[in-house]
Design a protein around this motif. Structure first.
Motif, PDB file in Angstrom:
ATOM      1  N   LEU A 113       0.458  -1.053   0.177  1.00  0.00           N
ATOM      2  CA  LEU A 113      -0.117   0.939  -0.400  1.00  0.00           C
ATOM      3  C   LEU A 113       0.196   1.629   0.179  1.00  0.00           C
ATOM      4  CD1 LEU A 113      -3.007   1.082   0.446  1.00  0.00           C
ATOM      5  CD2 LEU A 113      -2.259   0.900   2.178  1.00  0.00           C
ATOM      6  N   ARG A 114       1.105   1.629  -1.190  1.00  0.00           N
ATOM      7  CA  ARG A 114       1.794   3.121  -1.409  1.00  0.00           C
ATOM      8  C   ARG A 114       0.229   4.129  -0.433  1.00  0.00           C
ATOM      9  NH1 ARG A 114       5.257   4.346  -4.585  1.00  0.00           N
ATOM     10  NH2 ARG A 114       6.282   2.295  -3.920  1.00  0.00           N
ATOM     11  N   VAL A 115       1.411   5.317   0.654  1.00  0.00           N
ATOM     12  CA  VAL A 115       0.367   5.886   0.792  1.00  0.00           C
ATOM     13  C   VAL A 115       0.831   7.566   0.834  1.00  0.00           C
ATOM     14  CG1 VAL A 115      -0.959   6.757   3.168  1.00  0.00           C
ATOM     15  CG2 VAL A 115      -0.983   4.976   3.058  1.00  0.00           C
ATOM     16  N   ALA A 116       0.788   8.737  -0.186  1.00  0.00           N
ATOM     17  CA  ALA A 116       1.382   9.523   0.114  1.00  0.00           C
ATOM     18  C   ALA A 116       0.517  11.025   0.381  1.00  0.00           C
ATOM     19  CB  ALA A 116       1.679  10.148  -1.287  1.00  0.00           C
ATOM     20  N   ALA A 117       1.479  12.520   0.596  1.00  0.00           N
ATOM     21  CA  ALA A 117       0.765  13.123   1.187  1.00  0.00           C
ATOM     22  C   ALA A 117       1.222  14.449   0.706  1.00  0.00           C
ATOM     23  CB  ALA A 117      -0.174  12.843   2.926  1.00  0.00           C
ATOM     24  N   MET A 118       1.166  15.600   1.280  1.00  0.00           N
ATOM     25  CA  MET A 118       1.764  16.221   2.337  1.00  0.00           C
ATOM     26  C   MET A 118       2.148  17.556   1.446  1.00  0.00           C
ATOM     27  SD  MET A 118       2.596  15.724   5.802  1.00  0.00           S
ATOM     28  CE  MET A 118       2.518  14.894   7.097  1.00  0.00           C
ATOM     29  N   VAL A 119       2.286  18.810   1.676  1.00  0.00           N
ATOM     30  CA  VAL A 119       3.173  19.866   0.287  1.00  0.00           C
ATOM     31  C   VAL A 119       4.195  20.676   1.276  1.00  0.00           C
ATOM     32  CG1 VAL A 119       3.276  21.069  -1.305  1.00  0.00           C
ATOM     33  CG2 VAL A 119       1.551  19.554  -1.758  1.00  0.00           C
ATOM     34  N   ASP A 120       5.369  20.722   1.371  1.00  0.00           N
ATOM     35  CA  ASP A 120       6.246  21.302   1.982  1.00  0.00           C
ATOM     36  C   ASP A 120       6.721  22.416   1.269  1.00  0.00           C
ATOM     37  OD1 ASP A 120       5.324  20.157   4.515  1.00  0.00           O
ATOM     38  OD2 ASP A 120       7.585  19.160   5.048  1.00  0.00           O
ATOM     39  N   ILE A 121       6.054  23.949   0.809  1.00  0.00           N
ATOM     40  CA  ILE A 121       6.956  24.857   0.349  1.00  0.00           C
ATOM     41  C   ILE A 121       8.226  25.064   0.815  1.00  0.00           C
ATOM     42  CG2 ILE A 121       6.321  26.767  -0.944  1.00  0.00           C
ATOM     43  CD1 ILE A 121       3.723  25.846  -0.973  1.00  0.00           C
ATOM     44  N   GLY A 122       9.403  25.601   0.425  1.00  0.00           N
ATOM     45  CA  GLY A 122      10.536  25.799   1.023  1.00  0.00           C
ATOM     46  C   GLY A 122      11.958  25.095   1.435  1.00  0.00           C
ATOM     47  N   ALA A 123      11.359  23.594   1.634  1.00  0.00           N
ATOM     48  CA  ALA A 123      12.138  22.876   1.916  1.00  0.00           C
ATOM     49  C   ALA A 123      12.140  22.321   1.180  1.00  0.00           C
ATOM     50  CB  ALA A 123      11.303  21.783   2.690  1.00  0.00           C
ATOM     51  N   GLU A 124      13.527  23.147   0.399  1.00  0.00           N
ATOM     52  CA  GLU A 124      14.921  22.556  -0.153  1.00  0.00           C
ATOM     53  C   GLU A 124      15.068  21.276  -1.133  1.00  0.00           C
ATOM     54  OE1 GLU A 124      16.063  25.702  -2.196  1.00  0.00           O
ATOM     55  OE2 GLU A 124      14.800  25.993  -3.238  1.00  0.00           O
ATOM     56  N   ASP A 125      15.297  20.488   0.631  1.00  0.00           N
ATOM     57  CA  ASP A 125      16.344  19.284   1.143  1.00  0.00           C
ATOM     58  C   ASP A 125      15.440  18.082   0.988  1.00  0.00           C
ATOM     59  OD1 ASP A 125      15.837  18.363   4.083  1.00  0.00           O
ATOM     60  OD2 ASP A 125      15.231  19.953   3.821  1.00  0.00           O
ATOM     61  N   ARG A 126      16.145  17.411   0.943  1.00  0.00           N
ATOM     62  CA  ARG A 126      15.757  16.186   0.378  1.00  0.00           C
ATOM     63  C   ARG A 126      15.822  15.181   2.087  1.00  0.00           C
ATOM     64  NH1 ARG A 126      17.148  16.955  -4.610  1.00  0.00           N
ATOM     65  NH2 ARG A 126      16.163  16.935  -6.326  1.00  0.00           N
ATOM     66  N   SER A 127      15.481  15.283   3.059  1.00  0.00           N
ATOM     67  CA  SER A 127      16.003  14.672   3.679  1.00  0.00           C
ATOM     68  C   SER A 127      14.189  14.641   4.911  1.00  0.00           C
ATOM     69  CB  SER A 127      16.427  15.235   5.638  1.00  0.00           C
ATOM     70  OG  SER A 127      15.573  16.667   5.501  1.00  0.00           O
ATOM     71  N   LEU A 128      14.890  13.201   4.567  1.00  0.00           N
ATOM     72  CA  LEU A 128      13.205  12.203   6.085  1.00  0.00           C
ATOM     73  C   LEU A 128      12.711  14.005   7.020  1.00  0.00           C
ATOM     74  CD1 LEU A 128      13.606   8.872   5.087  1.00  0.00           C
ATOM     75  CD2 LEU A 128      12.192  10.243   4.537  1.00  0.00           C
ATOM     76  N   THR A 129      11.880  13.968   7.239  1.00  0.00           N
ATOM     77  CA  THR A 129      10.998  14.448   8.560  1.00  0.00           C
ATOM     78  C   THR A 129      10.132  14.221   9.840  1.00  0.00           C
ATOM     79  OG1 THR A 129      11.165  16.816   6.791  1.00  0.00           O
ATOM     80  CG2 THR A 129      10.242  16.932   9.221  1.00  0.00           C
ATOM     81  N   PRO A 130      10.986  14.092  10.522  1.00  0.00           N
ATOM     82  CA  PRO A 130      10.447  12.761  11.141  1.00  0.00           C
ATOM     83  C   PRO A 130       8.653  13.273  11.792  1.00  0.00           C
ATOM     84  CG  PRO A 130      12.232  13.463  12.083  1.00  0.00           C
ATOM     85  CD  PRO A 130      12.212  14.219  11.142  1.00  0.00           C
ATOM     86  N   ASP A 131       9.033  14.572  12.197  1.00  0.00           N
ATOM     87  CA  ASP A 131       7.353  14.524  12.807  1.00  0.00           C
ATOM     88  C   ASP A 131       6.526  14.995  11.316  1.00  0.00           C
ATOM     89  OD1 ASP A 131       8.477  17.300  11.275  1.00  0.00           O
ATOM     90  OD2 ASP A 131       7.604  18.223  12.700  1.00  0.00           O
TER      91      ASP A 131
END
Length: 406
Positions: free
Chosen positions: A305-323
């Motif tokens: 099951l692929r679950v995809a979401a969220m749009v972060d504008i201004g976050a230019e890195d590809r790090s996985l943000t824990p929160d």
């Protein structure tokens, strides 16, 4: 007339472009800077091929709605303002597109491209391209807000292809979400929409292309250098590559590749997240589902099951943000309680979706006569890739049938 064409970018758009050009009879060199294809924004996206539900993010009311989201923990949209002229230019253009008439006009354009893409993909499958968990699952968009649901119903252009449903009808279409019925205003179901795994699609395209003598795969860093006159020169890792035409399809990296030519592409990276889960088979939904109010998509891909979401504008890195990932996991537990995100580890991913302010991709010629652009597909890269590729192939064919050397 057969030509040698270099395609920059080994994501879903670049590979599709290479495939369409090979089918049109050209010799193609594909250039990719990563260690393999499909590792950027194409890797673990939502998996939905939403050919009919392709409305741009820019719409009336979105700026006000986004302000509310930004004050809410775990919101679908976050904004990090930067001292970055590219961000401010993009946001101002986005705001100017946030009106109903522009949204409807652009939605019509995207719908046409989406239907072209679906037809092209069907042709490719009929010719033997497979191995990427394709299904015509249908897509169900669930609305909790009555105003948003009425707006969606009013935007339906063809009732035979998009059906307005009551909450009870929604849960009959996909029983895995039945417990949400008391909270739903309704839903819109597109029975002919599809799902597939974008990364596996990229791998299938590469495998097919490598079997052909007219194709060359060239790993390395591409650069475009202006020439005297109206053309540009292509180099890979500093070495010139001889080619008749170049197609730039490198996602967000296209912005930097085009800049030395004086081409300022209006692209900005919208950071998105996904989880890939492997729950018990009986808990997996069959239909592709979008939870509109939370901006989350659910797509079954094989036994995952692929679950995809969220749009972060201004976050230019590809790090996985824990929160952000924990917020997504929490929403999955609430929305699909039968799918445990604690019993079986999930695989998180994040990527930067290369978006134009209007949501309309840039497909066509540039100021350099030997350079074409196929960029800016945002979150719809997989959905629009085949149709965009076919348009590029048609443009090149028409130029030569008209006796124009480009």
């Amino acid at each position: 007339m057969k030509q040698h064409i270099a395609v920059i970018g080994g994501g879903v758009v670049g590979l599709s472009t290479a495939y369409a050009l090979i089918r049109a009879g050209h010799d193609v060199t594909l250039i990719e800077q990563n260690e393999d294809v499909g590792l950027g924004a194409s890797y673990a996206n939502g998996g939905q091929l939403s050919y009919r539900y392709v409305r741009p993010l820019a719409d009336a009311g979105i700026p006000r709605q986004a302000l509310g989201w930004m004050l809410k923990p775990g919101s679908p949209v976050s904004l990090r303002l930067r001292a970055d002229p590219k961000q401010w230019r993009w946001m101002l253009s986005f705001l100017s597109a946030c009106n109903r008439s522009t949204n409807r006009r652009n939605a019509t354009l995207l719908l046409q491209l989406g239907l072209e893409s679906q037809a092209e993909m069907a042709t490719w499958r009929a010719e033997g391209l497979d191995g990427y968990f394709w299904r015509q699952a249908g897509k169900l968009v669930l609305y909790r807000n009555h105003t948003a649901f009425r707006k969606a119903v009013s935007a339906i252009q063809d009732p035979t292809l998009e059906q307005a449903l009551s909450p009870a009808e929604c849960t009959k279409i996909e029983p895995a979400f039945a417990h949400l019925a008391p909270d739903l205003a309704g839903g819109v179901f597109s029975p002919e929409d599809e799902v597939a795994d974008s990364y596996l699609f990229c791998k299938a395209l590469k495998t097919s292309l490598l079997s052909l003598p007219r194709f060359r795969y060239l790993p390395g860093q591409a650069a475009l250098v202006p020439e005297t006159g109206k053309n540009c020169t292509l180099t890979v890792d500093g070495t010139r590559v001889a080619t008749d035409l170049v197609v730039l399809a490198a996602g967000l990296n296209s912005r930097d590749i085009a800049a030395p030519l004086g081409i300022q592409l209006p692209l900005y990276g919208l950071k998105g997240y996904s989880l890939t889960l492997r729950p018990s088979p009986e808990t997996l939904p069959s239909v592709s589902v979008t939870d509109y109010d939370n901006r989350i998509v659910y797509a079954r891909l094989g036994d995952a099951l692929r679950v995809a979401a969220m749009v972060d504008i201004g976050a230019e890195d590809r790090s996985l943000t824990p929160d952000r990932l924990e917020s997504l996991r929490g929403l999955v537990r609430q929305t699909l309680p039968g799918v445990s995100t604690s019993g079986t580890p999930d695989t998180p991913w994040t990527g930067l979706r290369p978006a134009t302010p209007t949501g309309i991709p840039i497909i066509g010629r540039s100021r350099c006569e030997n350079l074409l652009l196929n960029v800016g597909h945002g979150a719809l890269g997989f959905t629009l890739a085949a149709g965009s590729a076919a348009r590029i192939a048609t443009m090149i064919g028409h130029a030569h049938s008209d006796g124009v050397q480009k």
